[in-house]
Design an enzyme around this catalytic site. Structure first.
Site, PDB file in Angstrom:
ATOM      1  N   TYR A  44      -7.546  -8.221  60.685  1.00 17.90           N
ATOM      2  CA  TYR A  44      -8.573  -8.575  59.401  1.00 17.90           C
ATOM      3  C   TYR A  44      -8.609 -10.137  59.391  1.00 17.90           C
ATOM      4  CZ  TYR A  44      -8.320  -3.705  58.419  1.00 17.90           C
ATOM      5  OH  TYR A  44      -8.220  -2.288  58.529  1.00 17.90           O
ATOM      6  N   CYS A  91     -16.886 -26.643  52.972  1.00 15.47           N
ATOM      7  CA  CYS A  91     -17.350 -27.335  51.447  1.00 15.47           C
ATOM      8  C   CYS A  91     -17.470 -26.135  50.413  1.00 15.47           C
ATOM      9  CB  CYS A  91     -18.551 -27.786  51.748  1.00 15.47           C
ATOM     10  SG  CYS A  91     -18.299 -29.427  52.984  1.00 15.47           S
TER      11      CYS A  91
END
Ligand code: LLP
Length: 417
Positions: free
Chosen positions: A373, A344
Site C-alpha cells: 500500500y 503543498c
C-alpha cells in the site's frame, strides 16, 4: 532473515548498500527484497500446505515483477478490478488461481473474468448474483463463485480498513442470504463453490479470525444441508505486520491450526488472500533529505518523498519506522520532529512528533515497512512523477519500474479543440 540490515554502519537491502541504489537509480526509490518477499509467501505455503491456495492480494503492490516472482513460486492472485486481473494474468498467474473480489464489479469485468476462466468470483450481493447469472447465460457459461459473507466481528484496526462489521459496505447482507440461496438453487448458469470472508486489514490478533471461522462454519454446514456440492472456503487476508516496536506478527502456523480446528473436517479447499503480510516488510521507501527547518516550536526534516509517494501516514495516521542509511547513534537521543515532503499540504507528513535522525541535506533515510500500500496508492499529485521501484536479491539489483518522466505526466492529455 533481516532484509534490511546495517553492515558496518550502513543500511543495506540484503547485500546491497542503499547508498549505491540511490546513486544508481535516484530518490525517492522503492526498494524490495526478493528474498523476503518469497520467504513471506513460503511461510504461508508451508503453514497451510496443499489444502490451500495462497492468492496474493494484488492491491497491496501490483508491480509485474513482484507478481511474476510470486506466480513462479506457485501463488494465485486476489484481484478487485479488471486491471488487477489483467496484470495478474499477464504476470503469469494461472486463471484457475485467480479470485475476483470487490463490492462493485462491472458487467465488463464479470465478462472478462468469465472469458479468462478464473477460479471464482467472490459475490457480495443479490444484485451482483443476478448480473453474473445474466452474463453467464449470454456467454453460455457457468460462473463459479463463492458468496462473501459478512461475519459481523469486531476486528481491532484503523476504522478505514476494518471490513467485517455489518455496517461496512462489504459482504452479503444478512437479509439477502436466503434469497441468494434460492436464486442459486434455481439458476443453472451459476455454480456455488462455497463461501468467503475478509474481516479487515493489519490484524495482529487471531481472535477475530476464530470468531469469523465459527460463523463461516455454520453457514457452510447449512449450504451442505441444502444440497450444494461446495468445495471452497475463502478465508480472506488481513494478517498484520510489525510496523512498530512492541507489535508481534501473528503466527501463521497458529492461524492454520485455527482454520483446521474450525473447518478442517469439512474437507474444503482453502483460499487465503494475504497482501500486506507478503510484501509489506519486504519493501522500503528510500528518500533524501532536502533541508532541516525550524518553524515556531517545531523541527522539520524536509525530504524528497511525500504523501503522494506514501499516503499511509496522513490517510491512516499510520506509523512507519524511519532509519538513517548511515547509522546515527542512539535513537533515544534524537530530537523530536516531523518528517515532511515537498507537497503543498499540511497533511504532507511521513512521520509526526517523533525522534528523527539528526540528518542534514543530502543524507539518505529509509522509511520502513513501505512495501504494501505504498507504491500501489501513489499518485502524481503536485505533478510529481511516480517514483522508480527496484528489487534486490542478495548482491544483485535492478529496476522493476522506471521513474516516470515529466512527459509521462501529460502524455494522455488532449488540447481543447
Ligand atoms: N482480501 C480482501 C477482500 C481485501 O479487501 C483485502 C484488503 C485483502 C484481501 C488484503 O488484505 P491484507 O492482507 O493486505 O491486509 N490501504 C490500506 C489497506 C487496505 C486493505 C483493503 N483490503 C493500508 O494501507 O493499510
Amino acid at each position: 532473515m533481516d532484509a534490511f540490515p546495517y553492515n558496518q554502519g550502513e543500511l543495506c537491502a540484503e547485500a546491497v548498500k542503499l547508498g549505491d541504489l540511490a546513486t544508481a537509480y535516484g530518490t525517492p526509490l522503492y526498494v524490495y527484497s526478493r528474498t523476503r518477499l518469497l520467504g513471506n509467501y513460503r511461510a504461508y505455503a508451508d503453514a497451510f500446505g496443499a489444502r490451500a491456495t495462497i492468492c496474493y492480494a494484488v492491491k497491496a503492490n501490483p508491480n509485474g515483477a513482484i507478481l511474476g516472482e510470486l506466480a513462479k513460486a506457485g501463488a494465485g492472485a486476489d484481484v478487485v478490478s479488471g486491471g488487477e486481473m489483467a496484470r495478474a494474468h499477464r504476470a503469469g498467474v494461472a486463471p484457475d488461481k485467480i479470485v475476483f473480489a470487490g463490492v462493485g464489479k462491472t458487467a465488463d469485468e464479470l465478462r472478462a473474468g468469465l472469458a479468462l476462466g478464473i477460479r471464482q468470483f467472490n459475490v457480495e450481493s443479490l444484485a451482483e448474483l443476478r448480473l453474473l447469472a445474466d452474463i453467464a447465460a449470454q456467454m453460455g457459461r457457468i460462473a463459479p463463485l463463492v458468496l462473501r459473507i459478512n461475519p459481523d466481528v469486531h476486528a481491532p484496526t484503523h476504522a478505514k480498513i476494518a471490513t467485517g462489521k455489518k455496517d461496512n459496505k462489504f459482504g452479503l447482507p444478512k437479509s439477502e442470504w436466503r434469497p441468494a440461496i434460492q436464486f442459486l438453487l434455481d439458476n443453472r448458469h451459476l455454480r456455488l463453490r462455497g463461501l468467503g470472508m475478509h474481516i479487515g486489514s493489519q490484524l495482529l490478533t487471531l481472535d477475530p479470525f476464530a470468531q469469523a471461522y465459527a460463523v463461516l462454519r455454520a453457514h457452510l454446514v447449512e449450504l451442505r444441508a441444502v444440497g450444494f456440492a461446495i468445495d471452497t472456503v475463502d478465508l480472506g487476508g488481513g494478517i498484520g505486520i510489525v510496523y512498530q516496536a512492541g507489535q508481534v506478527q501473528p503466527d501463521l502456523m497458529a492461524l492454520a491450526a485455527l482454520a483446521q480446528q474450525h473447518l478442517g473436517d469439512l474437507d474444503l479447499h482453502w483460499i487465503l488472500e494475504p497482501g500486506r503480510s507478503i510484501i509489506g516488510d519486504a519493501g522500503i521507501l528510500l528518500t533524501r533529505v532536502i533541508s532541516r527547518k525550524h518553524n515556531g516550536e517545531k523541527d522539520f526534516l524536509v525530504v524528497d518523498a511525500a504523501m503522494n509517494d506514501l499516503l499511509r501516514p496522513t490517510l491512516y495516521q499510520a506509523y512507519h519506522h524511519i532509519l538513517p542509511v548511515k547509522a546515527m547513534g542512539d535513537a533515544a537521543a534524537w530530537p523530536l520532529g516531523d518528517l515532511v515532503g515537498p507537497v503543498c499540504e499540511t497533511g504532507d507528513y511521513l512521520a509526526q512528533d517523533r525522534p528523527l535522525p539528526p540528518a542534514h541535506s543530502g543524507d539518505l533515510l529509509a522509511i520502513m515497512g513501505a512495501g504494501a500500500y505504498g507504491a500501489s496508492m501513489a499518485s502524481t499529485y503536485n505533478s510529481r512523477p511516480l517514483v522508480a521501484e527496484a528489487m534486490v536479491d542478495g548482491a544483485r539489483h535492478g529496476l522493476i519500474r522506471r521513474r516516470q518522466q515529466l512527459a509521462d505526466l501529460w502524455a494522455d492529455e488532449m488540447a481543447w479543440a
